[in-house]
Motif scaffolding. Sequence first.
Motif, PDB file in Angstrom:
ATOM      1  N   ASN A 146       0.837  -1.202   0.000  1.00 53.69           N
ATOM      2  CA  ASN A 146       0.000   0.000   0.000  1.00 53.69           C
ATOM      3  C   ASN A 146       0.874   1.254   0.000  1.00 53.69           C
ATOM      4  O   ASN A 146       1.554   1.522   0.989  1.00 53.69           O
ATOM      5  N   PRO A 156      -7.624   1.923   1.272  1.00 52.53           N
ATOM      6  CA  PRO A 156      -7.958   2.667   2.490  1.00 52.53           C
ATOM      7  C   PRO A 156      -7.392   1.973   3.731  1.00 52.53           C
ATOM      8  O   PRO A 156      -7.450   0.743   3.851  1.00 52.53           O
ATOM      9  N   ALA A 157      -6.864   2.758   4.639  1.00 54.03           N
ATOM     10  CA  ALA A 157      -6.295   2.181   5.860  1.00 54.03           C
ATOM     11  C   ALA A 157      -7.340   1.379   6.624  1.00 54.03           C
ATOM     12  O   ALA A 157      -7.030   0.325   7.208  1.00 54.03           O
ATOM     13  N   ARG A 184      -1.613   9.814   3.226  1.00 51.41           N
ATOM     14  CA  ARG A 184      -2.942   9.404   3.651  1.00 51.41           C
ATOM     15  C   ARG A 184      -3.075   7.889   3.476  1.00 51.41           C
ATOM     16  O   ARG A 184      -2.484   7.292   2.583  1.00 51.41           O
ATOM     17  N   GLU A 185      -3.798   7.277   4.311  1.00 56.36           N
ATOM     18  CA  GLU A 185      -4.028   5.820   4.374  1.00 56.36           C
ATOM     19  C   GLU A 185      -2.835   5.062   4.941  1.00 56.36           C
ATOM     20  O   GLU A 185      -2.799   3.838   4.895  1.00 56.36           O
TER      21      GLU A 185
END
Length: 353
Positions: A146, A156-157, A184-185
């Motif tokens: 990721n 997405p996290a 982000r994530e």
Amino acid sequence: MRTEGHDLRHHGDAEVRDVGPAVVDLAVNVRANTPPGWLRERIAESLTSLAAYPDGRAARAAVAARHRLPVERVLLTAGAAEAFVLLARALKVRRPVVVHPQFTEPEAALRDAGHPVERVLLREEDGFRLDPAAVPEDADLVVVGNPTNPTSVLHPAAVLAELARPGRTLVVDEAFMDVVPGEREALAGRTDVPGLVVLRSLTKTWGLAGLRIGYVLAAPEIVVELERAQPLWPVSTPALAAAQACVSPRALAEAGHAAHRVATDRAHLVAGLEEFGADGLRVAGPAEASFVLVRLPHALAVRRHLRDLGFAVRRGDTFPGLDEQWLRLAVRDRVTVNSFLQALDRAMALAQR
């Protein structure tokens, strides 16, 4: 290592060996024009200490501070690739699962250590997005990238956190997370996800592939197990100096600016590639990393013609879940991209003859 037709040991550097400076490298995902001068100076300064054995305490503390973690949750490694080997050798697992398409070294390391590996194959029609339900419930080791190499998908996290289970080690390879604006994530720095192991690399953004430096973020007991599997002094003094420098406030600010440049250059590349849609070219995505995955007719011939025209690109058929129709392209500056798009137009025309 070949498994079911996929050469798990093939990496992007194989595309540019012995080609000379006349060929533009779009096969390797290391940022161009790196390392910067200030970083080369920091590494050069460390050479006066080569008579002493490496001491990683300062670098380890710097990485811990960068992620707001205690040092007991940090392990420095000779690149993220070493971490995959340590995980495969140190952890006692019964049912390891690797989510593909992704970087093939985790599966290769697991197989080398004698583990039978199961694959979860993400599909193009789903945008190579992860459905946590596709992972077997009793898998006790799950590996996922990721943003993912080669698909450039950013999961997405929250979706990745859904993979966590009691008794399961969840390995998230964030080698390219620092090319995502704002990261982000990211799961790095999280301590609330049970069994989480995050891998980071400093070689992509800073151009240090030849120096080999990365790190693991995990619970202290996992760090201890991995450290026991390492040889003595696994990270060299110059690599330790680089690690400390690359997590400094100055470096993080520079990496943040670079991530925004990559996003702008990637948008220009994707827009140019989409002009070939009528010719059957498709861009996977949305792309979020420093590379783009494309599917196109006659990809083998196109890749060969691109080489003749001065551009090396990464074949996709060595990644489980992909075939010979796929190519991976590193994001470069606008001038380089424009030249590449012209070459691609010519290569596609030649391939159709």
